[in-house]
Design an enzyme around this catalytic site. Sequence first.
Site, mmCIF file in Angstrom:
data_model
loop_
_atom_site.group_PDB
_atom_site.id
_atom_site.type_symbol
_atom_site.label_atom_id
_atom_site.label_comp_id
_atom_site.label_asym_id
_atom_site.label_seq_id
_atom_site.Cartn_x
_atom_site.Cartn_y
_atom_site.Cartn_z
ATOM 1 N N SER A 20 30.396 -8.463 27.177
ATOM 2 C CA SER A 20 29.732 -9.104 28.315
ATOM 3 C C SER A 20 30.543 -8.978 29.605
ATOM 4 C CB SER A 20 29.486 -10.584 28.009
ATOM 5 O OG SER A 20 28.935 -11.234 29.140
ATOM 6 N N LEU A 21 29.835 -8.675 30.693
ATOM 7 C CA LEU A 21 30.450 -8.621 32.016
ATOM 8 C C LEU A 21 30.392 -9.973 32.723
ATOM 9 C CD1 LEU A 21 28.904 -5.222 33.183
ATOM 10 C CD2 LEU A 21 31.288 -5.627 32.534
ATOM 11 N N LYS A 71 18.551 -16.496 22.492
ATOM 12 C CA LYS A 71 17.764 -17.019 23.613
ATOM 13 C C LYS A 71 16.551 -17.848 23.187
ATOM 14 C CE LYS A 71 18.927 -13.659 27.211
ATOM 15 N NZ LYS A 71 18.339 -12.770 28.251
ATOM 16 N N ASP A 107 16.351 -15.201 34.172
ATOM 17 C CA ASP A 107 16.113 -13.754 34.062
ATOM 18 C C ASP A 107 15.001 -13.286 34.993
ATOM 19 O OD1 ASP A 107 18.087 -13.073 32.210
ATOM 20 O OD2 ASP A 107 16.816 -13.560 30.494
ATOM 21 N N GLY A 132 7.633 -1.754 27.040
ATOM 22 C CA GLY A 132 8.231 -2.728 26.141
ATOM 23 C C GLY A 132 7.487 -4.046 26.176
ATOM 24 N N ALA A 133 7.676 -4.852 25.106
ATOM 25 C CA ALA A 133 6.988 -6.146 25.030
ATOM 26 C C ALA A 133 7.880 -7.210 24.401
ATOM 27 C CB ALA A 133 5.687 -6.003 24.237
ATOM 28 N N GLY A 135 11.597 -9.767 24.762
ATOM 29 C CA GLY A 135 11.980 -10.870 25.625
ATOM 30 C C GLY A 135 12.180 -10.472 27.071
ATOM 31 N N MET A 228 16.093 -1.420 33.125
ATOM 32 C CA MET A 228 16.996 -2.535 32.851
ATOM 33 C C MET A 228 18.275 -2.095 32.154
ATOM 34 S SD MET A 228 14.605 -5.803 31.925
ATOM 35 C CE MET A 228 13.387 -6.413 33.093
#
Length: 286
Positions: A20-21, A71, A107, A132-133, A135, A228
């Site tokens: 993670s950044l 999440k 988000d 895409g479908a 999250g 993304m």
Amino acid sequence: MDITGKTRVLGIIGWPVAHSLSPLMQNAALEAMGLDWIYVPFAVRPEDLASAVAGLRTLGVSGFNVTIPHKTAIIPLLDRITPEARLMGAVNTVKREGDDLVGYNTDGEGFIRSLAEDLGFVPAGRRILVLGAGGAARAAVASLARGGAATVMIANRSVARGEELVEAFQGVFGGTQFAAMPLDIPLINAEVQNFDLLVNTTSVGMGETAFEGLDISRMNPAASVYDMVYAPWETPLLAEASRGGRRCANGIGMLVAQGECALAIWTGMEPPPGIMRRRVLAALKR
């Protein structure tokens, strides 16, 4: 940075989380803001999520981000969630409010901010194709519709998953026309010229993967492409889009913007403009 008994603790939970950044950019902002806060990563296995959240509650952590795969699973462990998080069906930010842990989702706002800052794109009245479908797509679709998009087409390998998003949102956002189609490259090539923006929310583009045969050259030259994925920095999708002179951007802007929104929720203060982005770009040697 001196850590004392008064230092307030923020963090991020996920599995894995070492990549993670967020700690880099959040700590850079906290230092620039002169706050006695620190942000640390917590590696939490899925089977340990409930005990981890209970521990964070007991330890008095002021807030934390939530990343894959927690999440959705974290929602029943919180005292309440915001309407935005409920709409998204996911929580990526948790704030301690008194004795309660409250779930937020930044988000969608991060995505819309990135579109504006990185592409100069405003969704109002525009036609958008989302690949895409999952999250990430749900956050994108909801935020685009809230922004007044005229049409949002969801292309997914499982059309049923795309149709679930259509059903979830068509009664909420009456001004947007939703539809679903297969993520079938020949079908997309036949339709892609009808859209002002193409958004990839899938993991295709990471490593050696690519949308083989997708013909971005059929898009209107004034159209934009948003991926993304940000590792690699320029995915095959973005490389083709940029060759045609179209405006394009990767997901770094969304990562930074959602983090800025989260920090504002925790502290009640906006971070200095650009501080998070500069720290992330330095880490990526960009």
